[in-house]
Enzyme design. Structure first.
Site, PDB file in Angstrom:
ATOM      1  CD  GLU A 134      -3.106  -0.763   0.177  1.00  0.00           C
ATOM      2  OE1 GLU A 134      -2.759  -0.573  -1.003  1.00  0.00           O
ATOM      3  OE2 GLU A 134      -4.289  -0.763   0.537  1.00  0.00           O
ATOM      4  CB  THR A 186      -5.009   5.882  -3.332  1.00  0.00           C
ATOM      5  OG1 THR A 186      -6.004   4.926  -3.657  1.00  0.00           O
ATOM      6  CG2 THR A 186      -5.066   6.166  -1.844  1.00  0.00           C
TER       7      THR A 186
HETATM    8  N1  HSE Z   1      -8.143   5.323   3.617  1.00  0.00           N
HETATM    9  C1  HSE Z   1      -7.578   5.373   2.293  1.00  0.00           C
HETATM   10  C2  HSE Z   1      -7.945   6.737   1.670  1.00  0.00           C
HETATM   11  C3  HSE Z   1      -8.156   4.250   1.487  1.00  0.00           C
HETATM   12  O1  HSE Z   1      -9.096   7.135   1.817  1.00  0.00           O
HETATM   13  O2  HSE Z   1      -7.072   7.356   1.075  1.00  0.00           O
HETATM   14  C4  HSE Z   1      -7.666   4.173   0.082  1.00  0.00           C
HETATM   15  O3  HSE Z   1      -8.286   3.046  -0.536  1.00  0.00           O
END
Ligand code: HSE
Length: 309
Positions: A134, A186
């Site tokens: 991630e 993201t």
């Molecule tokens: N919590 C993360 C965001 C999840 O909202 O950036 C990304 O899938």
């Protein structure tokens, strides 16, 4: 570490996940039954990691540039004499969808490798390896996709001072997902978030988070309905999603409990307490996107209650 290679090849179905669940940025996530990726892994005579994608999304197969390779390398760094691995990934969870695509690749690969090796690593270690994937994908090692992907259900995650994952009880819920076929990275969607917020805004937001967690634990549908609000992230992030406001108000008009952006978007999800309501919500969301001319896909699914391992 002594490895006990028990299996020739492991195949796993890896669920999509909905991170944040509206207000719980980086700390809440849920696994859903659809869509899911297929991952196969076997020990290879060749040292190192080989990755093959059988899907059409053009993801890099160089293990240093692929989140599955990055996560598996983090796992191999903990082994004295790691074997070689050959991985085949077929993604149905589109990259950049907001449905935990990178988390599924990263967590699915280390979970499958762990089974192949006779389960030498704990769940928490697997989460940490997957979080490295991630980090490579988004610049932040968030666990709100990889934790529900591994544990199933709804997970509450805190990472300070130490990583803590709690799975929550929840009532029966139906999940409608509309995924516009556009990509939102993201990393980009994190850049547009305000770095500072007012105290009164923070108090509202943590009231929603606490209400939502209590609502799940008490299986209190009305409390869940009242708590599915986000005054911090949605105002900025929803601008990246065409027709977001229309989708949300049509879904709530059709008696969805509430919902919002799935993870960092662009997928939008709605929770419903009855199948007939969910069908109606899906139809209303469908109508809006059909008129918009933007390519999209919908899913009507449920929370995946079973853990991956
Ligand atoms: N919590 C993360 C965001 C999840 O909202 O950036 C990304 O899938």
């Amino acid at each position: 570490m002594k490895l006990n290679i028990e299996n020739e090849e492991i195949s796993l179905k890896i669920p999509a996940t909905i991170a944040n669940i509206v207000c719980g940025f980086d700390i809440l996530g849920m696994a859903v039954n659809e869509p899911f990726d297929d991952i196969k892994i076997k020990i290879s005579e060749k040292p190192g990691i080989q990755i093959k994608h059988t899907d059409p999304y053009g993801l890099p197969e160089d293990p240093k540039k692929n989140v599955a390779g990055v996560a598996l390398q983090a796992m191999m760094n903990e082994m004295d004499e790691p074997p070689g691995f050959s991985i085949s990934i077929h993604k149905n969870i589109l990259p950049g969808s907001g449905l935990g695509s990178s988390g599924a690749s990263a967590l699915g690969t280390v979970a499958a490798a762990n089974i192949l090796l006779g389960k030498p690593f704990s769940h928490e270690q697997l989460i940490r390896f997957a979080m490295e994937g991630e980090r490579a994908a988004s610049g932040t090692a968030h666990a709100d996709n990889v934790a529900p992907c591994l544990y199933g259900g709804i997970t509450l995650i805190s990472s300070e001072p130490a990583l803590q994952i709690n799975t929550l009880p929840y009532p029966e819920l139906f999940v409608v997902i509309l995924h516009p076929q556009i990509e939102v990275k993201t990393s980009d969607s994190r850049k547009i978030i305000k770095k500072e917020i007012q105290l009164k805004t923070a108090v509202r937001q943590w009231g929603y988070i606490a209400g939502l967690v209590a609502g799940f634990c008490k299986k209190d549908i009305e409390l869940i309905r009242r708590s599915l609000n986000d005054v911090v992230f949605e105002p900025a992030r929803s601008l990246l999603i065409p027709k977001f406001k229309e989708l949300k108000s049509a879904a709530i008009g059709a008696e969805a409990l509430g919902g919002g952006i799935s993870g960092s978007g662009p997928a939008v999800f709605m929770l419903c307490d009855q199948m007939s309501v969910a069908e109606n919500v899906e139809e209303k969301m469908n109508e809006i996107y059909t008129k918009s001319g933007i390519d999209f896909k919908t899913y009507l699914t449920t929370i995946k209650s079973t853990p991956l391992l």
